[in-house]
Design an enzyme around this catalytic site. Structure first.
Site, short mmCIF file in Angstrom:
data_model
loop_
_atom_site.label_atom_id
_atom_site.label_comp_id
_atom_site.label_asym_id
_atom_site.label_seq_id
_atom_site.Cartn_x
_atom_site.Cartn_y
_atom_site.Cartn_z
N GLN A 1 0.84 -1.19 0.00
CA GLN A 1 0.00 0.00 0.00
C GLN A 1 0.88 1.24 0.00
O GLN A 1 1.88 1.31 0.72
CB GLN A 1 -0.93 0.01 1.22
CG GLN A 1 -1.86 1.20 1.31
CD GLN A 1 -2.75 1.34 0.10
OE1 GLN A 1 -2.36 1.93 -0.90
NE2 GLN A 1 -3.96 0.78 0.18
N PHE A 2 0.52 2.19 -0.79
CA PHE A 2 1.24 3.46 -0.87
C PHE A 2 1.35 4.08 0.52
O PHE A 2 0.35 4.20 1.24
CB PHE A 2 0.51 4.42 -1.81
CG PHE A 2 1.22 5.71 -2.08
CD1 PHE A 2 2.06 5.85 -3.17
CD2 PHE A 2 1.06 6.79 -1.21
CE1 PHE A 2 2.72 7.06 -3.41
CE2 PHE A 2 1.70 7.99 -1.44
CZ PHE A 2 2.55 8.13 -2.54
N PRO B 1 -7.67 -9.19 7.03
CA PRO B 1 -8.84 -8.36 6.76
C PRO B 1 -8.58 -7.36 5.64
O PRO B 1 -7.45 -6.91 5.42
CB PRO B 1 -9.07 -7.63 8.09
CG PRO B 1 -8.27 -8.38 9.10
CD PRO B 1 -7.11 -8.94 8.36
N GLY B 2 -9.65 -7.00 4.96
CA GLY B 2 -9.62 -5.86 4.07
C GLY B 2 -10.05 -4.63 4.85
O GLY B 2 -9.90 -4.55 6.07
N TYR B 3 -10.61 -3.66 4.16
CA TYR B 3 -11.04 -2.42 4.82
C TYR B 3 -12.38 -2.65 5.52
O TYR B 3 -13.35 -3.08 4.91
CB TYR B 3 -11.15 -1.29 3.80
CG TYR B 3 -9.80 -0.85 3.28
CD1 TYR B 3 -9.06 0.11 3.96
CD2 TYR B 3 -9.26 -1.40 2.13
CE1 TYR B 3 -7.82 0.52 3.51
CE2 TYR B 3 -8.01 -1.00 1.66
CZ TYR B 3 -7.29 -0.05 2.36
OH TYR B 3 -6.06 0.34 1.91
N TYR C 1 4.22 -0.84 7.47
CA TYR C 1 3.05 -1.67 7.81
C TYR C 1 2.95 -2.89 6.89
O TYR C 1 2.74 -4.02 7.35
CB TYR C 1 1.80 -0.80 7.69
CG TYR C 1 0.51 -1.48 8.11
CD1 TYR C 1 0.12 -1.50 9.44
CD2 TYR C 1 -0.32 -2.07 7.16
CE1 TYR C 1 -1.06 -2.10 9.82
CE2 TYR C 1 -1.51 -2.66 7.54
CZ TYR C 1 -1.88 -2.68 8.88
OH TYR C 1 -3.05 -3.29 9.25
N GLN D 1 2.88 2.86 3.08
CA GLN D 1 2.89 1.89 4.17
C GLN D 1 3.98 0.83 3.99
O GLN D 1 3.73 -0.37 4.19
CB GLN D 1 1.52 1.20 4.28
CG GLN D 1 0.43 2.06 4.89
CD GLN D 1 -0.78 1.25 5.30
OE1 GLN D 1 -1.10 0.22 4.72
NE2 GLN D 1 -1.48 1.72 6.33
#
Length: 271
Positions: free
Chosen positions: A171-172, A207-209, A177, A174
Protein backbone atom coordinates in the site's frame (compact mmCIF):
# COMPACT_ATOMS: atom_id res chain seq x y z
CA UNK A 1 -34.26 -36.51 9.03
CA UNK A 2 -33.35 -39.89 10.52
CA UNK A 3 -29.81 -41.00 9.80
CA UNK A 4 -29.51 -44.81 9.43
CA UNK A 5 -27.41 -46.49 12.12
CA UNK A 6 -25.16 -48.09 9.49
CA UNK A 7 -24.38 -44.67 8.04
CA UNK A 8 -23.58 -43.30 11.49
CA UNK A 9 -21.19 -46.17 12.15
CA UNK A 10 -19.46 -45.71 8.81
CA UNK A 11 -19.15 -41.98 9.34
CA UNK A 12 -17.50 -42.46 12.71
CA UNK A 13 -14.71 -44.49 11.13
CA UNK A 14 -13.77 -41.37 9.14
CA UNK A 15 -14.54 -38.68 11.73
CA UNK A 16 -14.53 -40.48 15.08
CA UNK A 17 -14.11 -37.37 17.21
CA UNK A 18 -17.05 -35.29 15.98
CA UNK A 19 -20.77 -35.86 16.56
CA UNK A 20 -22.51 -36.50 13.25
CA UNK A 21 -24.59 -33.59 12.00
CA UNK A 22 -24.08 -31.66 15.23
CA UNK A 23 -23.77 -28.37 13.36
CA UNK A 24 -21.94 -26.77 16.28
CA UNK A 25 -18.43 -26.43 17.62
CA UNK A 26 -18.36 -25.97 21.37
CA UNK A 27 -15.20 -24.56 22.92
CA UNK A 28 -15.29 -26.07 26.44
CA UNK A 29 -14.09 -23.03 28.38
CA UNK A 30 -10.94 -22.55 26.38
CA UNK A 31 -8.76 -19.69 27.61
CA UNK A 32 -8.23 -17.16 24.82
CA UNK A 33 -5.86 -14.18 24.79
CA UNK A 34 -6.46 -11.39 22.27
CA UNK A 35 -3.78 -8.73 21.81
CA UNK A 36 -5.08 -5.36 20.69
CA UNK A 37 -8.20 -6.66 22.36
CA UNK A 38 -9.90 -3.37 23.21
CA UNK A 39 -9.62 -1.95 19.68
CA UNK A 40 -12.36 -2.14 17.05
CA UNK A 41 -11.50 -5.51 15.56
CA UNK A 42 -10.16 -6.77 18.89
CA UNK A 43 -13.43 -6.07 20.68
CA UNK A 44 -15.41 -7.96 18.04
CA UNK A 45 -13.01 -10.90 18.31
CA UNK A 46 -13.28 -10.97 22.11
CA UNK A 47 -17.07 -10.94 21.93
CA UNK A 48 -17.18 -13.70 19.31
CA UNK A 49 -14.83 -15.97 21.27
CA UNK A 50 -16.68 -15.34 24.52
CA UNK A 51 -19.99 -16.18 22.86
CA UNK A 52 -18.39 -19.38 21.58
CA UNK A 53 -17.75 -20.39 25.19
CA UNK A 54 -14.24 -19.09 25.88
CA UNK A 55 -12.84 -17.20 28.80
CA UNK A 56 -11.21 -14.23 27.07
CA UNK A 57 -8.37 -11.99 28.22
CA UNK A 58 -7.94 -8.80 26.19
CA UNK A 59 -4.40 -7.45 26.40
CA UNK A 60 -3.78 -3.92 25.19
CA UNK A 61 -2.18 -0.62 26.12
CA UNK A 62 -3.80 0.98 29.15
CA UNK A 63 -6.43 3.49 28.06
CA UNK A 64 -9.22 4.29 30.50
CA UNK A 65 -11.64 5.72 27.95
CA UNK A 66 -11.31 2.83 25.49
CA UNK A 67 -11.41 0.30 28.32
CA UNK A 68 -14.67 1.73 29.67
CA UNK A 69 -16.23 1.44 26.21
CA UNK A 70 -14.91 -2.10 25.88
CA UNK A 71 -16.33 -3.16 29.23
CA UNK A 72 -19.72 -1.73 28.29
CA UNK A 73 -19.75 -3.76 25.06
CA UNK A 74 -18.63 -6.98 26.78
CA UNK A 75 -20.79 -6.64 29.88
CA UNK A 76 -22.12 -10.03 30.95
CA UNK A 77 -19.50 -11.97 29.00
CA UNK A 78 -16.54 -13.87 30.47
CA UNK A 79 -14.05 -11.25 29.29
CA UNK A 80 -11.15 -9.74 31.23
CA UNK A 81 -8.64 -6.94 30.55
CA UNK A 82 -4.90 -6.94 31.22
CA UNK A 83 -2.73 -3.91 30.32
CA UNK A 84 0.23 -4.83 28.12
CA UNK A 85 2.70 -3.31 25.68
CA UNK A 86 3.24 -6.20 23.26
CA UNK A 87 6.49 -4.68 21.99
CA UNK A 88 8.07 -5.36 25.43
CA UNK A 89 9.41 -8.94 25.52
CA UNK A 90 9.72 -9.12 29.30
CA UNK A 91 6.30 -7.57 29.86
CA UNK A 92 4.79 -10.24 27.61
CA UNK A 93 6.47 -12.94 29.72
CA UNK A 94 4.99 -11.43 32.89
CA UNK A 95 1.53 -11.15 31.31
CA UNK A 96 1.57 -14.79 30.23
CA UNK A 97 2.64 -15.83 33.74
CA UNK A 98 -0.20 -13.75 35.21
CA UNK A 99 -2.78 -15.31 32.90
CA UNK A 100 -1.51 -18.78 33.76
CA UNK A 101 -1.81 -17.92 37.46
CA UNK A 102 -5.35 -16.54 37.03
CA UNK A 103 -6.77 -19.00 34.51
CA UNK A 104 -4.45 -22.02 34.46
CA UNK A 105 -3.34 -21.97 30.82
CA UNK A 106 -3.66 -20.31 27.42
CA UNK A 107 -5.37 -22.35 24.70
CA UNK A 108 -5.93 -19.67 22.05
CA UNK A 109 -3.76 -16.71 21.14
CA UNK A 110 -4.98 -14.05 18.72
CA UNK A 111 -2.30 -11.55 17.75
CA UNK A 112 -4.25 -8.46 16.74
CA UNK A 113 -2.21 -5.57 18.16
CA UNK A 114 -1.15 -3.13 15.47
CA UNK A 115 -0.27 0.50 14.79
CA UNK A 116 0.36 2.65 11.72
CA UNK A 117 2.92 5.35 11.06
CA UNK A 118 2.07 6.11 7.45
CA UNK A 119 4.33 8.11 5.15
CA UNK A 120 6.23 7.48 1.94
CA UNK A 121 9.59 5.77 2.30
CA UNK A 122 11.55 8.86 1.25
CA UNK A 123 10.02 10.72 4.21
CA UNK A 124 9.95 7.84 6.71
CA UNK A 125 12.07 8.25 9.82
CA UNK A 126 13.80 5.26 11.40
CA UNK A 127 11.59 5.55 14.50
CA UNK A 128 8.44 5.34 12.31
CA UNK A 129 9.77 2.20 10.68
CA UNK A 130 10.87 0.61 13.94
CA UNK A 131 7.72 1.39 15.93
CA UNK A 132 5.50 -0.42 13.42
CA UNK A 133 7.84 -3.42 13.18
CA UNK A 134 8.17 -3.63 16.97
CA UNK A 135 4.42 -3.75 17.59
CA UNK A 136 2.96 -5.38 14.49
CA UNK A 137 5.58 -8.10 14.02
CA UNK A 138 7.69 -8.02 17.18
CA UNK A 139 4.54 -8.32 19.29
CA UNK A 140 3.66 -11.55 17.48
CA UNK A 141 7.08 -13.00 18.31
CA UNK A 142 6.97 -11.79 21.91
CA UNK A 143 3.62 -13.41 22.73
CA UNK A 144 4.08 -16.57 20.69
CA UNK A 145 7.51 -17.10 22.20
CA UNK A 146 6.06 -17.19 25.72
CA UNK A 147 2.84 -19.08 24.87
CA UNK A 148 3.85 -21.80 22.45
CA UNK A 149 5.80 -23.98 24.90
CA UNK A 150 2.77 -24.44 27.14
CA UNK A 151 0.55 -25.21 24.16
CA UNK A 152 2.89 -27.88 22.82
CA UNK A 153 3.32 -29.41 26.27
CA UNK A 154 -0.46 -29.75 26.65
CA UNK A 155 -0.94 -30.97 23.08
CA UNK A 156 -3.41 -28.27 22.08
CA UNK A 157 -3.22 -24.71 20.85
CA UNK A 158 -4.68 -22.29 18.35
CA UNK A 159 -2.69 -19.25 17.22
CA UNK A 160 -4.37 -16.78 14.86
CA UNK A 161 -2.36 -13.81 13.58
CA UNK A 162 -4.26 -10.80 12.27
CA UNK A 163 -2.47 -9.66 9.12
CA UNK A 164 -3.89 -7.38 6.42
CA UNK A 165 -4.75 -7.29 2.75
CA UNK A 166 -1.90 -4.77 2.50
CA UNK A 167 0.53 -7.49 3.50
CA UNK A 168 -0.34 -9.16 0.20
CA UNK A 169 -0.84 -6.16 -2.08
CA UNK A 170 1.37 -3.49 -0.54
CA UNK A 171 0.00 0.00 0.00
CA UNK A 172 1.24 3.46 -0.87
CA UNK A 173 2.76 5.12 2.20
CA UNK A 174 2.89 1.89 4.17
CA UNK A 175 6.23 0.23 3.53
CA UNK A 176 6.58 -0.32 7.28
CA UNK A 177 3.05 -1.67 7.81
CA UNK A 178 3.02 -3.78 4.64
CA UNK A 179 6.43 -5.25 5.48
CA UNK A 180 5.29 -6.18 9.00
CA UNK A 181 2.07 -7.78 7.79
CA UNK A 182 3.85 -9.70 5.02
CA UNK A 183 6.41 -10.85 7.57
CA UNK A 184 3.56 -12.18 9.66
CA UNK A 185 2.66 -14.58 6.84
CA UNK A 186 6.17 -16.03 6.80
CA UNK A 187 6.21 -16.26 10.59
CA UNK A 188 2.84 -18.03 10.56
CA UNK A 189 3.92 -20.69 8.06
CA UNK A 190 7.28 -21.33 9.74
CA UNK A 191 5.82 -21.69 13.24
CA UNK A 192 2.99 -23.85 11.87
CA UNK A 193 5.60 -26.34 10.63
CA UNK A 194 7.40 -26.37 13.98
CA UNK A 195 4.34 -27.21 16.09
CA UNK A 196 2.04 -29.10 13.73
CA UNK A 197 2.64 -32.49 15.35
CA UNK A 198 2.05 -31.11 18.82
CA UNK A 199 -1.64 -30.34 18.32
CA UNK A 200 -1.04 -26.63 17.77
CA UNK A 201 -2.24 -24.81 14.66
CA UNK A 202 -0.97 -21.44 13.46
CA UNK A 203 -2.93 -19.45 10.88
CA UNK A 204 -3.47 -15.88 9.81
CA UNK A 205 -6.49 -13.82 8.85
CA UNK A 206 -6.03 -10.90 6.45
CA UNK A 207 -8.84 -8.36 6.76
CA UNK A 208 -9.62 -5.86 4.07
CA UNK A 209 -11.04 -2.42 4.82
CA UNK A 210 -13.57 -2.58 7.65
CA UNK A 211 -15.80 -0.18 9.53
CA UNK A 212 -13.28 0.59 12.24
CA UNK A 213 -12.55 3.93 13.90
CA UNK A 214 -9.45 4.39 11.74
CA UNK A 215 -11.22 3.78 8.43
CA UNK A 216 -14.30 5.80 9.34
CA UNK A 217 -12.04 8.74 10.25
CA UNK A 218 -10.88 8.96 6.63
CA UNK A 219 -12.34 11.74 4.47
CA UNK A 220 -15.56 10.49 2.92
CA UNK A 221 -14.26 10.90 -0.64
CA UNK A 222 -11.24 8.70 0.08
CA UNK A 223 -13.39 6.11 1.83
CA UNK A 224 -15.83 6.03 -1.09
CA UNK A 225 -12.90 5.55 -3.46
CA UNK A 226 -11.79 2.53 -1.47
CA UNK A 227 -15.29 1.06 -1.50
CA UNK A 228 -15.40 1.44 -5.29
CA UNK A 229 -12.43 -0.96 -5.54
CA UNK A 230 -14.03 -3.65 -3.35
CA UNK A 231 -15.97 -6.20 -5.46
CA UNK A 232 -18.71 -6.69 -2.85
CA UNK A 233 -19.20 -2.90 -2.84
CA UNK A 234 -18.95 -2.18 0.88
CA UNK A 235 -16.66 -2.12 3.90
CA UNK A 236 -16.34 -5.19 6.06
CA UNK A 237 -17.87 -5.45 9.51
CA UNK A 238 -15.59 -6.24 12.47
CA UNK A 239 -17.83 -9.18 13.37
CA UNK A 240 -17.09 -10.73 9.97
CA UNK A 241 -13.38 -10.76 10.81
CA UNK A 242 -14.18 -12.11 14.26
CA UNK A 243 -16.19 -14.95 12.75
CA UNK A 244 -13.17 -16.02 10.67
CA UNK A 245 -10.97 -15.95 13.77
CA UNK A 246 -13.42 -18.05 15.76
CA UNK A 247 -13.55 -20.57 12.91
CA UNK A 248 -9.76 -21.04 12.97
CA UNK A 249 -9.68 -21.10 16.78
CA UNK A 250 -12.29 -23.83 17.11
CA UNK A 251 -11.46 -27.27 18.51
CA UNK A 252 -12.44 -28.96 15.26
CA UNK A 253 -10.21 -26.78 13.05
CA UNK A 254 -7.17 -28.91 13.79
CA UNK A 255 -6.48 -29.85 10.15
CA UNK A 256 -6.02 -26.22 9.08
CA UNK A 257 -2.56 -24.83 9.74
CA UNK A 258 -0.10 -22.52 8.00
CA UNK A 259 -3.00 -20.96 6.08
CA UNK A 260 -3.99 -17.38 5.44
CA UNK A 261 -7.71 -16.64 5.33
CA UNK A 262 -8.41 -13.44 3.36
CA UNK A 263 -11.55 -11.63 4.47
CA UNK A 264 -11.53 -8.63 2.18
CA UNK A 265 -14.70 -8.61 0.07
CA UNK A 266 -12.74 -9.78 -2.96
CA UNK A 267 -10.33 -6.82 -2.91
CA UNK A 268 -7.42 -9.22 -3.37
CA UNK A 269 -7.80 -12.72 -4.79
CA UNK A 270 -5.10 -15.35 -5.14
CA UNK A 271 -4.72 -19.10 -5.42
Amino acid sequence: MTVPAAFRAAARTFVPDFPLLSGTCHMDKRIAVVSGGIGGLGTAICIELARAGCTVVAVDLANAEREDAFRALTDGLDVHVLPLDVSDFDACAEAVQQIHADHGRIDILVNGAGITRDTTLRKMRPDQWQAVLDVNLGGVFNLCRHVVEGMTARGFGRIVNISSVNGSTGQFGQTNYSAAKAGMHGFTMALAREVARKGVTVNSVSPGYCETRLVMAMPEAIRDGIIDTVPVGRLGQPREIARAVAFLAADDAGFITGANLPVNGGLFMSF
